[in-house]
Motif scaffolding. Structure first.
Motif, short mmCIF file in Angstrom:
data_model
loop_
_atom_site.label_atom_id
_atom_site.label_comp_id
_atom_site.label_asym_id
_atom_site.label_seq_id
_atom_site.Cartn_x
_atom_site.Cartn_y
_atom_site.Cartn_z
N VAL A 355 59.90 71.91 -0.88
CA VAL A 355 60.11 71.50 -2.27
C VAL A 355 61.13 70.38 -2.30
CG1 VAL A 355 60.85 72.22 -4.57
CG2 VAL A 355 59.57 73.82 -3.14
N GLY A 356 60.76 69.24 -2.85
CA GLY A 356 61.64 68.08 -2.84
C GLY A 356 62.12 67.70 -4.23
N PRO A 357 62.96 66.66 -4.30
CA PRO A 357 63.44 66.18 -5.60
C PRO A 357 62.35 65.38 -6.31
CG PRO A 357 64.17 64.72 -3.87
CD PRO A 357 63.42 65.83 -3.19
N PRO A 358 62.52 65.14 -7.61
CA PRO A 358 61.56 64.27 -8.30
C PRO A 358 61.58 62.88 -7.67
CG PRO A 358 62.96 65.41 -9.89
CD PRO A 358 63.55 65.64 -8.53
N THR A 359 60.47 62.39 -7.23
CA THR A 359 60.35 61.01 -6.71
C THR A 359 58.87 60.64 -6.63
OG1 THR A 359 60.82 59.52 -4.85
CG2 THR A 359 60.36 61.81 -4.28
N CYS A 360 58.60 59.33 -6.71
CA CYS A 360 57.24 58.82 -6.51
C CYS A 360 56.94 58.67 -5.02
CB CYS A 360 57.09 57.45 -7.15
SG CYS A 360 57.54 57.38 -8.88
N GLY A 361 57.97 58.81 -4.18
CA GLY A 361 57.92 58.49 -2.75
C GLY A 361 56.59 58.52 -2.05
N PRO A 362 56.02 59.72 -1.81
CA PRO A 362 54.82 59.77 -0.96
C PRO A 362 53.58 59.11 -1.57
CG PRO A 362 55.47 61.98 -1.67
CD PRO A 362 56.50 61.04 -2.19
N CYS A 363 53.47 59.12 -2.88
CA CYS A 363 52.25 58.60 -3.55
C CYS A 363 51.91 57.21 -3.07
CB CYS A 363 52.44 58.62 -5.07
SG CYS A 363 51.10 57.83 -5.96
N LEU A 364 52.93 56.37 -2.89
CA LEU A 364 52.67 54.98 -2.50
C LEU A 364 53.17 54.69 -1.09
CD1 LEU A 364 55.22 52.62 -4.27
CD2 LEU A 364 55.55 55.04 -4.01
N GLY A 365 53.28 55.76 -0.29
CA GLY A 365 53.72 55.54 1.09
C GLY A 365 55.15 55.05 1.15
N GLY A 366 55.96 55.44 0.17
CA GLY A 366 57.35 54.99 0.09
C GLY A 366 58.24 55.77 1.03
N HIS A 367 58.36 57.06 0.78
CA HIS A 367 59.12 57.94 1.67
C HIS A 367 58.83 59.40 1.31
CE1 HIS A 367 62.97 58.33 -1.06
NE2 HIS A 367 61.87 58.39 -1.76
N MET A 368 59.37 60.31 2.15
CA MET A 368 59.24 61.75 1.91
C MET A 368 57.80 62.25 1.96
SD MET A 368 62.08 62.88 -0.78
CE MET A 368 63.78 62.32 -0.66
N GLY A 369 57.08 61.82 2.98
CA GLY A 369 55.70 62.29 3.12
C GLY A 369 54.77 61.17 3.50
N ILE A 370 55.10 60.48 4.59
CA ILE A 370 54.30 59.34 5.04
C ILE A 370 53.31 59.85 6.10
CG2 ILE A 370 54.44 57.04 6.10
CD1 ILE A 370 55.94 57.27 3.44
N LEU A 371 52.12 59.30 6.07
CA LEU A 371 51.10 59.71 7.03
C LEU A 371 51.11 58.84 8.27
CD1 LEU A 371 48.10 60.23 4.55
CD2 LEU A 371 49.60 62.00 5.51
N GLY A 372 50.94 59.47 9.42
CA GLY A 372 50.82 58.74 10.68
C GLY A 372 49.36 58.37 10.96
N LYS A 373 49.15 57.70 12.08
CA LYS A 373 47.82 57.24 12.47
C LYS A 373 46.83 58.42 12.54
CE LYS A 373 45.52 54.59 16.07
NZ LYS A 373 45.68 53.79 17.28
N GLY A 374 45.72 58.26 11.86
CA GLY A 374 44.67 59.27 11.92
C GLY A 374 44.91 60.50 11.07
N GLU A 375 46.08 60.57 10.40
CA GLU A 375 46.36 61.76 9.59
C GLU A 375 45.63 61.70 8.25
OE1 GLU A 375 50.43 63.78 11.00
OE2 GLU A 375 50.71 62.20 9.52
N ARG A 376 45.41 62.90 7.70
CA ARG A 376 44.64 63.01 6.47
C ARG A 376 45.41 63.89 5.48
NH1 ARG A 376 39.60 65.32 8.38
NH2 ARG A 376 38.92 63.25 8.97
N ALA A 377 45.45 63.43 4.23
CA ALA A 377 46.15 64.20 3.20
C ALA A 377 45.23 64.47 2.02
CB ALA A 377 47.37 63.44 2.70
N ILE A 378 45.47 65.59 1.34
CA ILE A 378 44.88 65.77 0.02
C ILE A 378 46.05 65.82 -0.94
CG2 ILE A 378 44.67 68.30 0.25
CD1 ILE A 378 42.02 67.94 -1.47
N ALA A 379 45.96 65.02 -2.02
CA ALA A 379 47.11 64.84 -2.90
C ALA A 379 46.68 64.87 -4.36
CB ALA A 379 47.80 63.52 -2.59
N THR A 380 47.61 65.28 -5.21
CA THR A 380 47.32 65.27 -6.66
C THR A 380 47.69 63.92 -7.27
OG1 THR A 380 49.50 66.06 -7.33
CG2 THR A 380 47.86 67.74 -6.77
N THR A 381 47.89 62.92 -6.41
CA THR A 381 48.30 61.59 -6.88
C THR A 381 47.09 60.82 -7.41
OG1 THR A 381 48.11 60.80 -4.60
CG2 THR A 381 50.27 61.59 -5.30
N ASN A 382 47.23 59.52 -7.61
CA ASN A 382 46.19 58.78 -8.33
C ASN A 382 45.44 57.73 -7.53
OD1 ASN A 382 48.36 56.89 -8.29
ND2 ASN A 382 49.14 57.88 -10.15
N ARG A 383 45.89 57.42 -6.32
CA ARG A 383 45.22 56.34 -5.57
C ARG A 383 44.99 56.76 -4.12
NH1 ARG A 383 48.53 51.68 -8.50
NH2 ARG A 383 47.07 51.57 -10.26
#
Lengths: 419, 169
Positions: A355-383
C-alpha cells in the motif's frame, strides 16, 4: 434553440463569440490547473508572457502528483520551482505533501470543481470533471499559462456524441467496463474533436465516482470532454464535498447531436484492454491464461474509495500470487484515511499487497511500480501504450478493480467469479 | 506565415501517442534540446539518430494522442523537425503544436502518397505540399483564421503578451 450540455456550458461562459457547434468562442474559466510535469513549462510560458500575477489566486490549482514524493533530484528541482512560483503568486491551491493527492480525485473532493464550471488543466485527464457536469478539458502548459494570466481561453465548440447506456449490469461489471466497451466500439480516435455526452438508466444508477471513471477516459477516445448531467446525486456529492449551492444542469430535450450511440450492457462480462491501445478491448474470458507480474490499483481512473472497497471484497481472505507484485495507491489522503478506518488496509496487507501513498507514479512509468523487460501488468489506470509503465518491451492490460484484484490472486487475468 | 520549407520525409504509422514521442521518464526537463535527444524514444530509441535538421515527419491518423504534455512538440522541434504532416492529429497535440511554433498540416489519406525519403517542399501559407520526388502536389486544410491570428503574434506567448499590453495601455 435546444442545446447540448456542451453548448450550454460554454455559452454560459462566453465573453465573445457564439457557443454553437464548430464556432470559436472565448470563455471565462473557473479553474486553471497544472501538475509537477506540466506546471514547470506553464511557469516558463507565464514569465515569457510578461505576466506578474495570476488572474485569481483562488482559481489556480497546482498539484504535485506525478513524480512525487520526488523520485530524483531533477523532479525535486521541478517541484521546487513550482512551489516558489505558487508562493510568489499567492496561489491558494498548491498541494505537495500530506495534503496532496492524484489531481483529478483531489480537486472534486476539495470542492474546487463543480456543476456548470469551465475548467482547463495541463493534463489530458482533466476531462474527469465532466462527471460533475463541468466543461473540463486538457490542454498544454502554454494554453493553461494563458488561462492563468487572462482568466479566459478559446475553445472550438465541439460537436457532441450522445451515448445512451441501458440494460442490466452483471455482478463485477462497473463504470470502467462501460467506458472500455465504448472505446472498444468507437476506437481511440472515435470521438476526436468531439464531446461525449452520457445518459441512460445505467448512467443514472452509477455513483458520481463511477461517472468520474467514465469521464476520465473520454480522452482515450480522443474526446475533448466527457459530460454527465448534474442530477440529485451530483448535488449530494457536492454538498458532501465542500461545494454547497451547486445547481442541476442537463442538455435540453431534443438537442441536436452529431451522432447517437446506444449501448445495451445486458449480459456483458468485465472488459479488458489489451496492449498497446485502449481500444483493444476484449471480454475478460478471452484473456484467460495471460500471466501477470504486477497489479496496480489506483490512479485518477480507479483510485477512489469505492474502487478500493471492490478490490478488498475480492482480496478478502485470499493471498496475492507469489509471482505478482500488487500495488494499491489510494488516490487522495482522505481516501487513504477512509480506507484505513474501514479496515481495507488490513485486507490488503493480509493478502500481501503493497500500500503506497497517493501518486500518479506507476500509471505513466514515473516511479513506484515500473515494469522491466518482458514484464506484464494489469492496472486500473487509463493507458496501455507501448512502454507506458516502464520498459518498451513490457505490457499493460487495463481493467476495473475487481478483475485487477482477482488477477493478483490468480497470477493470471481472470474473472472474479473464477477464483 | 513562413516561406516554403524543404525537407526529407520520415514516415510513421497511426496513433503515434505522446508516450511514444517522449516517454514520461524524460519529463524532468523543459529544454527542447534535451527533450529532442529522446524524440520518439517510446517507439524506437534509435529513431532520433536517423533524423537530421529540417526533416519532416509524415504520420497516419490521430498523431499525438494521449497526454497533454507540451514536451511532445518540444521534443520534435528539439530533434530538428519543424513540420509534421499527418492524416489527422489528436486535439490537444494540434493546439500545442501551434502554440509551440510547430507547423502541423492535416492532409487525410493523401499522406499515403508520401514515401519515406521523399523530398517535400511545404508551403504552409499556400496550403500546399509539393513532393519533389514523385512530382505530386497535395492541397492541405487551411489553418483556421483564429489560429492564424495566434501564429501572427508569434504563438500563444506573443498573443497573451499582446493582450496584457493592450490591457495596461
Amino acid at each position: 434553440m435546444r442545446r447540448t450540455l456542451t453548448e450550454k456550458l460554454l455559452a454560459a461562459h462566453a465573453v465573445s463569440g457564439e457557443a454553437k457547434t464548430g464556432s470559436i468562442v472565448q470563455c471565462r474559466v473557473d479553474l486553471a490547473l497544472a501538475n509537477d510535469i506540466t506546471a514547470p513549462l506553464a511557469v516558463k510560458s507565464f514569465r515569457a508572457m510578461g505576466a506578474t500575477q495570476v488572474f485569481d489566486k483562488n482559481k489556480v490549482a497546482l498539484v504535485m502528483d506525478h513524480f512525487t514524493p520526488n523520485r530524483d533530484i531533477a523532479s525535486a528541482e521541478q517541484v521546487r520551482g513550482v512551489r516558489e512560483f505558487a508562493r510568489e503568486m499567492g496561489v491558494v491551491h498548491y498541494y505537495e505533501g500530506g495534503d496532496c493527492g492524484v489531481e483529478h480525485a483531489l480537486l472534486p473532493e476539495l470542492g474546487l470543481v463543480g456543476p456548470g464550471d469551465v475548467v482547463v488543466g495541463a493534463d489530458s485527464h482533466t476531462c474527469t470533471y465532466g462527471a460533475l457536469g463541468a466543461f473540463a478539458t486538457g490542454m498544454g502548459s502554454t494554453d493553461v499559462a494563458g488561462a492563468m494570466v487572462l482568466g479566459e481561453t478559446w475553445f472550438k465548440v465541439p460537436g457532441a456524441i450522445r451515448v445512451t447506456i441501458k440494460g442490466e449490469l452483471a455482478p463485477w461489471v462497473g463504470a470502467k467496463d462501460l467506458i472500455l466497451r465504448l472505446i472498444g466500439e468507437i476506437g481511440v480516435a472515435g470521438a476526436r474533436y468531439r464531446a461525449l455526452e452520457f445518459d441512460g438508466p445505467v448512467v443514472d444508477d452509477l455513483s458520481v465516482e463511477g461517472r468520474m471513471t467514465m469521464a476520465n477516459m473520454a480522452i482515450e477516445a480522443g474526446g475533448k470532454v466527457g459530460l454527465f448531467a448534474a442530477d440529485d446525486k451530483t448535488l449530494e456529492y457536492c454538498a458532501a464535498h465542500n461545494r454547497p449551492g451547486a445547481e442541476k444542469i442537463a442538455a435540453d430535450e431534443g438537442a441536436e447531436y452529431e451522432r447517437e450511440i446506444i449501448i445495451d450492457v445486458t449480459g456483458m462480462t468485465p472488459r479488458v484492454a489489451v496492449p498497446h491501445l485502449p481500444e483493444n478491448v476484449k471480454g475478460v474470458e478471452e484473456c484467460k491464461g495471460t500471466t501477470i507480474d504486477q497489479v496496480v490499483i489506483g490512479s485518477c481512473t480507479n483510485g477512489r474509495i469505492e474502487d478500493l472497497r471492490e478490490a478488498a471484497t475480492v482480496l478478502g481472505g485470499r493471498k496475492v500470487s507469489k509471482n505478482v507484485r500488487a500495488i494499491i495507491l489510494p488516490a487522495t489522503p482522505k481516501i487513504w484515511q477512509q480506507a484505513m478506518d474501514e479496515g481495507l488496509f488490513s485486507v490488503f496487507m493480509d493478502a500481501g499487497c503493497v500500500v503506497g501513498p497517493p501518486t500518479c507514479g506507476p500509471c505513466l512509468g514515473g516511479h513506484m511500480g515500473i515494469l522491466g523487460k518482458g514484464e506484464r501488468a494489469i492496472a486500473t489506470t487509463n493507458r496501455n501504450f507501448k512502454g507506458r509503465m516502464g520498459h518498451l518491451e513490457s505490457e499493460v492490460y487495463l481493467a476495473g478493480p475487481a478483475v485487477a484484484a482477482a488477477s493478483a490472486v490468480a497470477g493470471e487475468i481472470v474473472h472474479p467469479d473464477a477464483l | 506565415m513562413s516561406a516554403p520549407i524543404r525537407g526529407t520525409a520520415h514516415t510513421l504509422g497511426d496513433h503515434i501517442d505522446t508516450d511514444a514521442i517522449i516517454p514520461a521518464t524524460y519529463l524532468v526537463s523543459t529544454d527542447p534540446m534535451e527533450l529532442g535527444k529522446y524524440c520518439m524514444a517510446g517507439m524506437d530509441p534509435d529513431w532520433v539518430n536517423h533524423v537530421k535538421e529540417g526533416d519532416i515527419i509524415v504520420a497516419g491518423e490521430n498523431f499525438g494522442c494521449g497526454s497533454s504534455r507540451e514536451h511532445a512538440p518540444l521534443a520534435i522541434l528539439g530533434a530538428g523537425v519543424k513540420v509534421v504532416i499527418a492524416k489527422s492529429f489528436a486535439r490537444i497535440f494540434y493546439r500545442n503544436g501551434f502554440n509551440m511554433g510547430l507547423t502541423l498540416l492535416e492532409v487525410g489519406d493523401a499522406a499515403d502518397e508520401i514515401n519515406a525519403g521523399d523530398v517535400l517542399s511545404v508551403d504552409p501559407a499556400a496550403g500546399t505540399i509539393t513532393n519533389e520526388t514523385t512530382g505530386k502536389t497535395i492541397e492541405c486544410m487551411p489553418v483556421p483564421p483564429f489560429m492564424q491570428e495566434i501564429l501572427n503574434k508569434g504563438g500563444l506567448v506573443g498573443y497573451v503578451r499582446d493582450r496584457l499590453e493592450n490591457r495596461a495601455g
